[in-house]
Write a protein that holds these residues in place. Structure first.
Motif, PDB file in Angstrom:
ATOM      1  N   PHE A  84      65.215  91.857 -42.747  1.00 57.53           N
ATOM      2  CA  PHE A  84      63.762  91.693 -42.831  1.00 57.53           C
ATOM      3  C   PHE A  84      63.120  91.493 -41.460  1.00 57.53           C
ATOM      4  CE2 PHE A  84      64.989  89.440 -46.978  1.00 57.53           C
ATOM      5  CZ  PHE A  84      65.113  90.650 -47.636  1.00 57.53           C
ATOM      6  N   ALA A 116      68.181  83.985 -54.142  1.00 55.15           N
ATOM      7  CA  ALA A 116      67.363  84.395 -53.002  1.00 55.15           C
ATOM      8  C   ALA A 116      66.259  83.398 -52.721  1.00 55.15           C
ATOM      9  CB  ALA A 116      66.770  85.755 -53.269  1.00 55.15           C
ATOM     10  N   LEU A 170      60.077  87.451 -48.280  1.00 51.24           N
ATOM     11  CA  LEU A 170      60.136  87.752 -49.715  1.00 51.24           C
ATOM     12  C   LEU A 170      58.913  87.215 -50.434  1.00 51.24           C
ATOM     13  CD1 LEU A 170      63.920  87.242 -50.430  1.00 51.24           C
ATOM     14  CD2 LEU A 170      62.645  89.374 -50.323  1.00 51.24           C
ATOM     15  N   ASP A 183      62.046  85.345 -41.172  1.00 52.09           N
ATOM     16  CA  ASP A 183      62.618  84.393 -42.128  1.00 52.09           C
ATOM     17  C   ASP A 183      62.575  84.988 -43.539  1.00 52.09           C
ATOM     18  OD1 ASP A 183      62.607  82.292 -44.173  1.00 52.09           O
ATOM     19  OD2 ASP A 183      62.903  81.000 -42.409  1.00 52.09           O
ATOM     20  N   PRO A 184      63.723  85.098 -44.161  1.00 51.90           N
ATOM     21  CA  PRO A 184      63.779  85.773 -45.476  1.00 51.90           C
ATOM     22  C   PRO A 184      62.832  85.166 -46.491  1.00 51.90           C
ATOM     23  CG  PRO A 184      65.990  85.284 -44.687  1.00 51.90           C
ATOM     24  CD  PRO A 184      65.052  84.664 -43.709  1.00 51.90           C
ATOM     25  N   ASP A 185      62.756  83.832 -46.538  1.00 53.67           N
ATOM     26  CA  ASP A 185      61.912  83.196 -47.551  1.00 53.67           C
ATOM     27  C   ASP A 185      60.470  83.629 -47.392  1.00 53.67           C
ATOM     28  OD1 ASP A 185      64.025  81.990 -48.656  1.00 53.67           O
ATOM     29  OD2 ASP A 185      63.808  80.102 -47.552  1.00 53.67           O
ATOM     30  N   TYR A 230      72.181  84.694 -45.453  1.00 49.68           N
ATOM     31  CA  TYR A 230      71.069  84.333 -44.574  1.00 49.68           C
ATOM     32  C   TYR A 230      71.001  85.239 -43.349  1.00 49.68           C
ATOM     33  CZ  TYR A 230      67.633  81.698 -42.016  1.00 49.68           C
ATOM     34  OH  TYR A 230      66.508  81.352 -41.333  1.00 49.68           O
ATOM     35  N   GLU A 249      70.010  88.810 -44.357  1.00 46.54           N
ATOM     36  CA  GLU A 249      68.603  88.974 -44.697  1.00 46.54           C
ATOM     37  C   GLU A 249      67.726  88.890 -43.451  1.00 46.54           C
ATOM     38  OE1 GLU A 249      67.629  86.290 -47.876  1.00 46.54           O
ATOM     39  OE2 GLU A 249      69.007  87.280 -49.271  1.00 46.54           O
ATOM     40  N   CYS A 250      68.085  88.004 -42.564  1.00 42.88           N
ATOM     41  CA  CYS A 250      67.324  87.907 -41.316  1.00 42.88           C
ATOM     42  C   CYS A 250      67.332  89.244 -40.601  1.00 42.88           C
ATOM     43  CB  CYS A 250      67.941  86.855 -40.397  1.00 42.88           C
ATOM     44  SG  CYS A 250      67.583  85.210 -40.938  1.00 42.88           S
TER      45      CYS A 250
END
Ligand SMILES: [Zn+2]
Ligand SMILES: [Zn+2]
Ligand SMILES: [Zn+2]
Ligand SMILES: [Zn+2]
Ligand SMILES: [Zn+2]
Ligand SMILES: [Zn+2]
Ligand SMILES: [Zn+2]
Length: 1759
Positions: free
Chosen positions: A83, A14, A91, A86-88, A76, A79-80
């Motif tokens: 959430f 992740a 998180l 942007d996942p990064d 990707y 997760e987009c």
């Protein structure tokens, strides 16, 4: 790693790598996801499209590529969508908002876990290393253990800890955890999306994992046309071994070994693996082949399936998705909750189980890798949320039965089963309570047991485990364990519902016990011995498993009076139901002493009996609890007296005890070992609480409720002793008599226990602590014991605690251990009075040991030897009737009969033990009456023991009472030992009588105390007289014994005369030699070893005794050789540079020069034992013959390499050193003075050089050689000629006997062979070099050892070191004569190349690359070769030698001082000093010269005093070595100062002994003309210059003294290090065995294929290959996880050694079995250090292998 889907890869998924889709694509995806309404369909479409592509290359996957594609195409976008950004970034934000309060770290196998004995609610509560180090428990009584894998860290679980549930890292408010609540704050949108995303994801995972079709996929996932792509997939099981699988694969697929191994490793790790890809048909074929081959090797075929490539791909991705979820769970509680909700959701109206249930139920069908992912997911979701953990537990219990059954039929380890999660739920107190109340979990578990055990039921519905399967039963134990977990914490609050449910469970549990009551009956075998020992282990193992469960049930029952009574009623009913056996028989009648017993006959010796009676014993347990709580008064409300039937209750336990008695009487010896083992466990600490102890209690219950006479009659009858106490029929059958006697003893013992053993809460008013104290007291009465030994002898409760620590200090004092052994507890004196010889937990041996110890102690204290029982505590009311046994008629009859027999000397009908027991019973009776009289008025005391004992037993004329019998017993000679006890009892009779009499006059309360005291007083006089008499008797006895002893000794000496005298002799001689030496030292000879003032050699006639033939012989040159046993080994003990790579084979090595790093030397040690060479050779040959004949005996030593064990001390040796006598030399001082006038150093050098060039001229004719380019230009004085050297004195050389010569060659060849690891070759040119080298190296080792041990240089060597060194040096001097002198000269010339000015030899190393001491030894020992002439063999005379030695030594010293100045005096001063001593000035001027010769590279800034300081310190080891060398070479006594330890005195003494000026720089001044060119040459060497310029480093002097690495004080630090250890070669998460090299501190990955290394074509483990470099084959490791030291040597030998860590009880803990905190013991570590530095590791290994043969099977090579 073969699978992208496992946890390891997921960890990084992740976050960082591999997720960089093109921006455009990124955007498109995100939008795409958003627009679709039906998430489910789009999600599946996406998977259907991508998954088969991504995971297409199953056989040979590119893992990184796969992961990259998965990230880009699926995760990707997903997760987009989830959430909304942007996942990064998202998180990252979540991460910062905090983590959970629960740690929840899941343990891998082998990881260290910690528990706290002070605070953990139960021992299953554990912390991970991190949490522990940050918790308060670090300073508590913690325990360390190795996880079996699968558990998780309980940090943060408030129910698991009584205190400190949180470590500082998980505490709210601690760094990183911010506000607790904020972490739950996911915004609505994300929650909304989660609710939409999770169901589809979970459904997909579940569907794919339980998918059973091989060829088809679910419709939604089938998109493309089906291709004929299949895999043949092989699954893991625990049935087939590694080798089986490899074999089957090779055969079936025809693949290479390597490939098969690769597959097999992957299968073992992941659980399954595609082993072949292809069309359906070919895969199917492969499948059949594999099955066929595997069936051939092990009956059962391997599990193989053929799967369509797409199915395989989706299943793989499902697991990857599982890891993705797992990671996600750690971010937020909201995610977890939503996840759990969805998993638990049941379809309304549908019968189908919820997702999580589906997975649970499917668990046993999943492969290993899938299970791991799922269990981790459960841990990270359900188990992190208490509420959902509860809901999960409910589901778990719902399916409990089927899950357990699946597990029992499963063939995977328990850690891999979902059932292993039970401990996580059942041990949580509130959860357990809830499950009992709401889910009837106790009943469910017991019913599960009842459902899985029927296969073991016999026709009577009793268990019978004959021919059971160990593995299966082990799986059943898991269920029993669950019962234990549920019961582990007792409820404090009882609700009606809880009571009801518990009782229900208890009744259900009684059904299991019913099946055990009376199981596996046995019948006495008569005539023939049984053929096969029946299986008994399973039944006993179940008993062990159940012990604490039974106790816990009883404890639970006792929480509540109502419950206790109800449970009692149920249990009683169950016992009665089982007590039917024998009812059919007619009752018989038995009369004795006017009492009659009517009973149904039963003979233990003829009818079947069982040792398993859990129902009866549970009842006994409940009974004492009734008594304790007082609820017994209401018993009649629940069990009516008619129903009670106490005689039936007693019957079965009594039979069991009789069985034990009969086994002791050897009546059952034909029933084999199985019965013996059962009887052992019956009384052993592991079982006795719920077996033996409870049977005794049951008898006490019987005795309290039955008429005492009837009770005793029953006992007599069951022991089959009724007749024995009537009229003894005379019999001559000795066996029968013996049998009777043992039975009587056994019965008396049981009677003693029934009456006297009251240390059970409820039987009397004692606490648990009292009970433990009493156990400990009795253990320590045997002998002082270690903590662990006491612990082992005490029963453990459900928390594995013995309660020892709470009481031990009250009864014992701790004695610390020495350097070996362990600490022990000694009993406090005030506790000795508690000693009861007939303590019921003593085994027979313990009993006699304790009796012996206690009697001996009393004797030493000069007291009588009576050991009467201590007054027992009063019975509680329910048991008070038991004492009536003592004074009842039958008891009196029994006692009288036995005493009568003793008095009448019917020797065969009684034994001393019997009398002892009767005396013990008498004492108990008298004590009881005395105590009662002291408490109550006389008329109220109905216990009339005194009265009964003084009454006649019958009206017969010769009838006597017990008191009278006792008087007679006193005079029986065979009972001498019991006299003191009899006296004690007679006094007691007196006391009781007085109490009775006095109290009839006055009220007892007022007087009894003082009266008793008075009574005691009058007896005190008697005692005194008696003691005196006894002391006298004892004295006479001692005298007699002494006389006997010395007679015996004489006899011994007579028979062993030879041996004895000889040993005496040698000892005496050795002592004498030592003395002589000492004496001679005292005489004031010159104590100078070198030069014209040389002192005389101190030699004496040496007469030694051969340890083999015991003959003695004087050591002489011309006699047959005597030898010392010796061991030659390579050694790195002195190395200054561990990174240097050692040559493993010395084929091309030139060992003439030793590098100053001393990287690897050859050490010669000896155990100091002397033999004739001939005797030794005979011995060695005999041994070789012996071993050749016994081929299969594994050898401790390697005969091929000349190894043997010293015949006397069993040290490992591999050669012998010939003992060459020292040739006494003395020089005439006048002559010496005369020579001194002409032979100056320059002159000597001239002569030397002429001699050498003369040789080279001569030799040049012959062969081409390394000619020294002699430059005679300066030496105009050509009066010198080739022979000049001879003119200062020669003598004829020593003539050695041929036998000595032979031994010289033999030993030299061994040194060469071992030191260089080459094949032996007597003619090799390197043999002399190796001889000098080992001589120098061994001296350096000894010097080093003396220094580190702080011992003086001379006079403190061990005998073996002294004689070994003496022999070695003399040998080294003599060895020269067995080699061609030309060869020696060649070596000498090369050595001199370092030292001589204007004399250049090729290959001469630079000054900084040689060890000067090695050079010194070499030149001194080879120098005499210059005196050799073609025809005549000459050697230098004493005077010549004296000068040779002096100049050679001065030259090497000059060189060494220069070395030190160049390498060590480079540091700028840290302190100022204004020392303007002479030395400092000389130093300064030398430095100036050096500076000049090095072209300024050598800095002049270093002040002279500092240089001097460096030189003085740096040269010390060299001087000390030189002193040792010359002393052993020449025999000149050293000055006294060297026999002491003193820094300053030592230096002066050394200088004087070695003829050096104390200002060493004076040497330079004195010899300046000679030194000057030398210095120039040394300094101009490029190596030296590069060093000075700092381009390379040179060794500094003094060299550092090696020591073992620093170890941390606290062992858990090491464990911590080990847990961070990552194998350098592999990245998988498998269990590793980190091992620490104690020489260099390297951490290695041992016993693992990943770190094996190929050395000379052999696979070596990490340790073995490391040892080759680090210790030249010999090394010392610490196995960190096991806390053991391992010593290894070479590839085939090693041994374990206790680690230098001790717990607070002074004990080591190999394997961390006990788990107590451990701390470094410096003394022990030092001992290990010495073992290394003394080169005794090999010896230790050999010794341990000899005594401990277990390790023969161990493959040290792969360590
Ligand atoms: Zn933790
Ligand atoms: Zn923690
Ligand atoms: Zn604690
Ligand atoms: Zn001999
Ligand atoms: Zn020996
Ligand atoms: Zn090492
Ligand atoms: Zn490794």
């Amino acid at each position: 790693m073969a699978d992208g889907g496992d946890g390891g890869a997921a960890a990084g998924a992740a976050g960082e790598g591999g997720r960089v889709p093109a921006p455009a694509q990124r955007l498109e995806r995100a939008v795409w996801w958003d627009e679709r309404f039906d998430f489910q369909t789009t999600f599946l479409q996406c998977l259907a499209k991508h998954v088969p592509n991504i995971y297409s290359a199953e056989m040979d996957p590119l893992l990184e590529k796969q992961e990259e594609m998965v990230q880009a195409t699926i995760f990707y976008p997903l997760e987009c969508y989830l959430f909304g950004e942007d996942p990064d970034i998202f998180l990252e934000k979540l991460q910062q908002s905090g983590t959970s309060q629960l740690c929840g770290k899941v343990f891998k196998g082998g990881e260290t876990t910690y528990s706290c004995r002070d605070c953990a609610v139960d021992p299953t509560c554990v912390l991970c290393m991190d949490c522990f180090q940050n918790s308060i428990h670090k300073n508590h009584r913690y325990k360390m253990h190795s996880s079996t894998g699968g558990g998780f860290c309980d940090c943060g679980d408030t129910e698991a800890w009584k205190a400190g549930p949180l470590c500082t890292k998980h505490e709210p408010g601690a760094s990183g955890t911010a506000k607790e609540n904020s972490e739950c704050q996911l915004n609505k949108e994300v929650m909304e999306h989660s609710r939409r995303v999770f169901p589809s994801v979970i459904k997909y995972i579940v569907d794919m994992l339980i998918w059973e079709e091989e060829k088809e996929l679910p419709l939604e996932l089938t998109v493309r046309e089906k291709v004929d792509n299949y895999y043949c997939v092989l699954f893991n099981d625990e049935h087939h071994s590694y080798d089986h699988v490899i074999y089957s694969l090779q055969r079936a697929l025809g693949c290479e070994l390597g490939e098969a191994q690769l597959h097999t490793t992957a299968i073992d790790k992941e659980g399954r693996r595609a082993v072949k890809a292809g069309h359906y048909a070919s895969c199917q074929e492969a499948k059949e082949e594999i099955k066929r081959h595997s069936e051939n090797v092990s009956q059962r075929p391997l599990h193989v399936e053929v799967l369509h490539a797409d199915v395989m791909a989706h299943q793989k991705f499902a697991l990857r998705l599982g890891s993705w979820l797992n990671k996600l769970m750690s971010y937020s509680s909201d995610f977890r909750q939503i996840f759990c909700q969805i998993c638990l959701k049941e379809d309304a109206g549908s019968e189908k189980p919820c997702f999580i249930s589906k997975l649970m139920l499917w668990d046993a069908k999943l492969h290993k890798g899938a299970r791991k992912v799922l269990h981790e997911l459960i841990f990270s979701s359900f188990f992190m949320e208490m509420e959902y953990k509860k809901l999960f537990a409910v589901e778990f219990v719902k399916h409990y039965k089927s899950l357990q059954k699946e597990y029992i039929n499963d063939d995977h380890d328990r850690v891999l089963s979902v059932t292993a999660l039970s401990v996580q739920m059942f041990t949580v107190p509130t959860l357990a309570r809830h499950l009992i109340e709401e889910q009837k979990v106790i009943t469910i578990i017991t019913e599960t047991l009842l459902e899985v055990l029927p296969e073991y039921l016999d026709k009577n519905d009793k268990f019978n485990f004959q021919g059971y399967s160990q593995d299966k039963l082990n799986r059943v134990y898991a269920v029993i364990y669950d019962l234990r977990y549920v019961l582990i914490s007792k409820p404090t609050l009882w609700t009606d519902r809880l009571r009801e449910r518990f009782l229900e469970g208890f009744v259900s549990f009684l059904r299991i016990l019913t099946c055990m009551q009376g199981m596996e009956e046995i019948k006495r075998q008569i005539g023939q011995h049984i053929e096969v020992d029946p299986d008994w282990e399973a039944a006993i193992a179940i008993q062990m498993q159940l012990k604490n469960i039974l106790l816990m049930f009883q404890e639970w029952c006792a929480c509540d009076e109502e419950l206790l009574l109800k449970a009692y009623k149920e249990c009683h009913k169950a016992v009665m139901r089982c007590s039917t056996n024998g009812r059919s028989r007619e009752k018989t009648v038995f009369h004795l002493c006017g009492h009659t017993l009517e009973s149904r006959p039963f003979r233990v010796s003829a009818d079947p009996v069982s040792i398993h009676l859990p129902l009866s014993r549970t009842l006994a347990g409940l009974h004492v609890r009734l008594s304790k709580t007082g609820a017994i008064s209401r018993l009649h409300e629940f069990v009516s007296p008619e129903e009670f039937q106490v005689d039936l209750l007693v019957e079965y336990p009594l039979r069991c005890l009789v069985l034990v008695a009969q086994v002791a009487a050897e009546m059952w010896r034909r029933n084999g070992l199985s019965l013996i083992s059962q009887v052992f466990y019956y009384q052993d600490v592991k079982c006795r609480e719920e077996m033996y102890d409870k049977d005794i209690i049951m008898l006490q219950i019987g005795a309290s409720l039955m008429d005492p006479n009837h009770f005793l009659l029953l006992i007599l009858q069951r022991y089959e002793l009724a007749d024995a106490f009537k009229k003894m029929k005379p019999t001559k059958d000795q066996d029968l008599i013996k049998q009777y006697n043992v039975l009587i003893e056994e019965m008396l013992q049981i009677l003693i226990y029934v009456v006297g053993e009251r240390y059970v809460p409820g039987v009397s008013d004692v606490t648990k602590e009292d009970v433990i104290m009493r156990e400990i007291i009795h253990l320590l009465c045997i002998e002082p014991m270690a903590h662990s030994a006491i612990t082992k002898s005490l029963p453990e409760n459900e928390n594995n605690e013995t309660g020892l620590e709470n009481v031990i200090d009250k009864v014992a004092t701790f004695k610390k251990p020495g350097v070996s052994g362990h600490g022990v507890y000694e009993l406090k004196d005030e506790c000795l009075k508690e000693f009861n010889m007939f303590f019921y937990h003593y085994t027979k041996t313990q009993h006699s040991k304790a009796e012996h110890t206690q009697k001996k102690r009393r004797k030493q204290e000069n007291r009588d030897e009576a050991l009467p029982p201590p007054p027992p505590p009063d019975f509680s009311p329910a048991f008070s009737n038991v004492v009536r046994l003592l004074n009842c008629d039958v008891m009196m009859h029994i006692m009288r009969t036995i005493l009568q027999r003793a008095v009448e000397l019917e020797t065969h009908l009684w034994t001393e033990a019997m009398i002892q027991m009767v005396l013990h019973l008498l004492s108990l009776g008298l004590l009881e009456e005395k105590q009662q009289l002291q408490k109550c008025p006389e008329e109220e005391v109905t216990f009339d023991f005194y009265h009964k004992a003084t009454r006649m037993g019958s009206s017969a004329l010769n009838a006597v009472n017990i008191l009278m019998l006792l008087e007679k017993i006193k005079r029986v000679p065979q009972l001498e030992a019991q006299k003191d006890t009899v006296s004690w009892i007679l006094q007691m009779f007196d006391t009781v009588k007085r109490l009775r009499e006095k109290s009839s006059l006055a009220t007892i309360a007022a007087t009894s105390g003082s009266e008793v005291a008075k009574g005691d007083e009058s007896t005190q006089d008697k005692e005194k007289a008696e003691r005196k008499r006894k002391a006298e008797a004892a004295r006479l006895h001692r005298q007699k014994i002494m006389a006997q002893m010395s007679a015996l000794q004489r006899n011994f000496i007579e028979t062993h005369k030879l041996l004895y005298e000889n040993t005496l002799d040698t000892q005496g001689k050795e002592d004498a030699i030592m003395e002589e030496e000492n004496v001679s030292l005292a005489i004031d000879y010159s104590k100078i070893a070198l030069g014209p003032k040389r002192g005389p050699s101190v030699t004496e006639k040496e007469v030694l005794t051969c340890i083999l033939c015991q003959e003695e012989q004087e050591v002489k040159l011309e006699s047959a050789a005597m030898v010392l046993s010796a061991c030659v080994q390579k050694s790195t003990a002195l190395t200054q540079n561990r990174s240097r790579i050692l040559e493993l084979s010395g084929d091309t090595l030139d060992p003439l020069f030793m590098h100053p790093d001393l990287p690897c030397g050859t050490h010669t040690g000896s155990c100091g034992h002397v033999m004739h060479a001939a005797c030794w050779q005979k011995y060695f040959e005999a041994m070789q013959l012996n071993f050749r004949q016994r081929l299969h005996v594994e050898q401790i030593f390697d005969l091929e390499n000349g190894e043997y064990l010293c015949p006397l001390c069993k040290s490992l040796c591999n050669t012998v050193i010939p003992i060459v006598p020292l040739q006494a030399q003395k020089i005439n001082s006048e002559d010496a003075e005369a020579v001194a006038q002409i032979l100056s150093l320059p002159r000597w050098l001239e002569i030397l050089i002429v001699r050498i060039s003369g040789y080279s001229v001569k030799n040049a004719k012959g062969e081409k050689q390394n000619t020294p380019t002699s430059m005679n230009k300066g030496l105009g004085n050509s009066a010198l000629e080739f022979h000049s050297i001879l003119s200062f004195g020669v003598q004829s050389p020593a003539k050695y006997s041929s036998s000595i010569k032979e031994m010289l060659i033999l030993f030299a060849t061994t040194i060469y062979r071992v030191g260089l690891k080459v094949a032996p070759n007597e003619a090799d040119y390197r043999i002399p070099m190796m001889t000098w080298s080992t001589c120098a190296f061994t001296i350096q080792c000894i010097e080093n050892l003396l220094e580190t041990e702080g011992k003086p240089l001379f006079g403190s060597l061990q005998n073996r070191q002294h004689s070994g060194l003496k022999a070695l040096v003399q040998f080294a001097a003599a060895q020269r004569t067995t080699s061609p002198q030309v060869l020696i000269q060649k070596h000498l010339i090369r050595l001199l190349g370092v030292l001589l000015p204007s004399f250049k030899v090729e290959d001469t190393p630079s000054l900084l690359e040689v060890d000067m001491f090695h050079v010194l030894v070499g030149v001194v020992l080879s120098f005499p070769s210059l005196y050799w002439e073609d025809a005549v063999d000459l050697q230098p005379s004493s005077i010549s030698s004296a000068y040779n030695h002096l100049y050679l030594f001065h030259l090497t010293t000059l060189a060494h001082v220069t070395q030190i100045v160049l390498s060590s005096a480079t540091e700028s001063p840290t302190a100022q000093s204004h020392d303007n001593s002479e030395e400092a000035c000389s130093a300064q001027s030398l430095c100036k010269e050096i500076c000049q010769y090095t072209g300024g590279c050598f800095s002049q800034d270093v002040p002279g005093w500092l240089v001097w300081d460096c030189v003085k310190k740096g040269i010390m080891p060299y001087l000390r070595c030189a002193a040792l060398f010359f002393h052993y070479l020449l025999g000149v006594s050293p000055p006294e100062e060297l026999l002491q330890v003193s820094e300053e005195g030592q230096f002066k003494a050394l200088c004087s002994y070695l003829s050096l000026p104390t200002n060493l720089f004076l040497l330079f001044q004195e010899y300046w003309d000679t030194v000057n060119p030398l210095l120039q040459r040394w300094c101009a060497d490029p190596v030296v210059l590069s060093c000075l310029k700092g381009k390379s480093t040179a060794i500094r002097y003094p060299r550092k003294r090696n020591s073992l690495i620093e170890l941390p004080e606290d062992y858990s630090c090491l464990l911590n290090q080990a847990s961070q250890f990552r194998c350098p070669r592999s990245s998988d998460d498998e269990q590793k065995h980190p091992v620490l090299c104690l020489f260099c501190g390297a951490m290695l990955c041992s016993q693992n294929t990943c770190c094996q290394e190929l050395v000379n074509g052999e696979e070596l483990g990490a340790c073995t290959s490391h040892a080759l470099q680090c210790g030249a084959g010999v090394c010392m490791f610490l196995k960190i996880r096991e806390c053991k030291v391992v010593l290894i040597e070479g590839k085939t030998r090693g041994c374990l050694y206790p680690a230098p860590y001790l717990d607070e009880y002074g004990e080591t803990d190999p394997g961390l079995k006990r788990g107590n905190p451990l701390h470094l013991c410096r003394e022990r570590y030092r001992k290990l250090h010495l073992l290394w530095q003394q080169h005794c590791i090999i010896e230790e290994i050999a010794r341990s292998q000899e005594t401990n043969q277990i390790f023969f099977g161990f493959n040290w090579q792969l360590l």
